[in-house]
Design an enzyme around this catalytic site. Structure first.
Site, PDB file in Angstrom:
ATOM      1  N   CYS A 177       0.794  -1.227   0.000  1.00 18.73           N
ATOM      2  CA  CYS A 177       0.000   0.000   0.000  1.00 18.73           C
ATOM      3  C   CYS A 177       0.828   1.280   0.000  1.00 18.73           C
ATOM      4  O   CYS A 177       0.297   2.363  -0.229  1.00 18.73           O
ATOM      5  CB  CYS A 177      -0.956  -0.018   1.184  1.00 18.73           C
ATOM      6  N   HIS A 324      -3.886   6.571   2.015  1.00 21.18           N
ATOM      7  CA  HIS A 324      -4.242   5.244   1.525  1.00 21.18           C
ATOM      8  C   HIS A 324      -5.623   4.888   2.060  1.00 21.18           C
ATOM      9  O   HIS A 324      -5.901   5.017   3.252  1.00 21.18           O
ATOM     10  CB  HIS A 324      -3.198   4.226   1.981  1.00 21.18           C
ATOM     11  N   ASN A 354     -10.416  -1.106  -0.067  1.00 20.58           N
ATOM     12  CA  ASN A 354      -8.953  -0.970  -0.007  1.00 20.58           C
ATOM     13  C   ASN A 354      -8.357  -1.573  -1.275  1.00 20.58           C
ATOM     14  O   ASN A 354      -8.333  -2.789  -1.442  1.00 20.58           O
ATOM     15  CB  ASN A 354      -8.441  -1.691   1.239  1.00 20.58           C
TER      16      ASN A 354
END
Length: 398
Positions: A177, A324, A354
């Site tokens: 990420c 993020h 996500n």
């Protein structure tokens, strides 16, 4: 733990060092200039180059310090949208349970003939179109992904799909990420230190293929997507990548990962000396949600503050904060600690979940194309996740 922080700034070396490249690295500062190195190489290796350094010309070449800026962006998502209600049909959960704990209501999942390569290529083409740059004018492709469809990397496949005819370099960055932010910093280094002009930075993930769809603690989180930006060389005065702060902590890696495991059913060739090795594969994503939450809320705010300090800015100077898109509770907690007003905090988590390294460029693409982000706006962005890694960057759009 490993870390790096810094800012980019032009540097002019002393005239006493006539042939030394002005590439300096310190804990806090990176300074690049390509001028001397290129001129010296040409003078020693190109026929007739000695004429360029006649006695009537200065013996020290004029330096042209380079900056870099983001000039194009694009994104792509799969066609299949899976809602919380859809998930409730296969695991013990509900729309309320998921949305209250994560902020997620839908996510996009790769299906049919869709692929990470295809999503990355689509996002890249949109970024090139916005920047009005042809694929043949690219110098480098950085593919930030932890879920490539080939163990040996995905970037060259995207290069092929874009139709690049010059066999430009294309390679993967594996940092989960945090990958996209690391890609931006890497692009800046290639431009300032290597003379590159046009670099595609792509974040693309297909985490759904590694999710455990029987574990309601993890499968509810992830979606698939791709986002890309075109980073372009510019004069130092127009520089758009202002500072960064990068960290890793392998000790915390046990809290989030997809470790390799042996296939226990492949014992036909096993021997007393454990050779040949068993066939291996990657496990489903494993995560200790509470520890990851605590890590993000503890580590991300000071990282962003460090990057802002290197750029000579404070939170009040920032137009947009893009974190993020992991969990709305994390986004809210980090923004609160930094005292960012909610109207400056970007979140599209509810629609996409996500999406790993794709989440920041996906969110940025949406607000750029909506017209909210204007040329000259300052953006603070931070990625964080498996590794553990966390990375912050301060950029100026356009």
């Amino acid at each position: 733990m490993a870390y790096a922080s810094g800012f980019f700034a032009p540097s002019v070396p002393s005239l006493r060092r006539k042939t030394q490249p002005s590439f300096g690295v310190s804990r806090y500062r990176f300074c690049f200039s390509e001028g001397i190195f290129r001129r010296v190489v040409c003078s020693s290796g190109v026929k007739g180059a000695e004429k360029r350094f006649s006695s009537s010309e200065p013996q020290v070449p004029k330096l042209v310090s380079k900056g870099c800026k983001l000039v194009g962006i694009g994104s792509a998502v799969p066609s299949l949208s899976i809602s919380n209600d859809d998930l409730a049909k296969i695991v013990d959960t509900s729309d309320e349970w998921i949305s209250v704990r994560t902020g997620i209501r839908n996510r996009r999942i790769i299906s049919g003939k869709e692929s990470i390569k295809g999503l990355a290529t689509e996002a890249a083409r949109k970024a090139l179109e916005m920047a009005d740059v042809d694929a043949d004018d690219l110098d480098l492709i950085l593919m930030c992904t932890s879920t490539p469809e080939n163990l040996f990397g995905a970037a060259p496949m995207v290069q092929k799909e874009l139709g690049c005819k010059k066999n430009i370099l294309a390679y993967d960055i594996t940092a989960a990420c945090s990958g996209f932010v690391l890609g931006l910093v890497s692009a800046a280094c290639h431009i300032r230190g290597g003379g590159f002009r046009n670099i595609l930075v792509i974040g693309a993930e297909g985490v759904s293929r590694f999710a455990d769809w029987t574990d309601r603690g993890t499968c509810i989180l992830f979606g698939d997507a791709a986002g890309a930006v075109l980073v372009q060389a510019c004069d130092a005065e127009e520089d758009g990548l202002l500072s960064f702060d990068l960290h890793s902590d392998g000790e915390g890696g046990r809290h989030l990962g997809s470790p390799i495991t042996d296939d226990e059913g492949n014992d036909l060739l096993a021997s007393v000396v454990d050779f040949p090795p068993k066939r291996s594969t990657y496990s489903r994503v494993r995560m200790n949600g509470q520890e990851v939450f605590k890590f993000a809320v503890r580590c991300v705010p000071p990282s962003i503050e460090s990057a802002l300090e290197k750029a000579g800015l404070t939170a009040s100077n920032v137009d947009w904060l893009i974190l993020h898109q992991a969990n709305q509770r994390i986004i809210d907690a980090v923004a609160a600690r930094l005292e960012f007003p909610q109207e400056k905090v970007v979140s599209n988590l509810a629609n996409y979940g996500n999406s790993g390294s794709a989440s920041i460029p996906l969110a940025l693409d949406e607000i750029v194309r909506s017209g909210k982000v204007k040329p000259g706006h300052t953006i603070a962005a931070a990625g964080f996740g498996a590794g553990l890694t966390w990375a912050s960057v301060v950029i100026r759009w356009g």
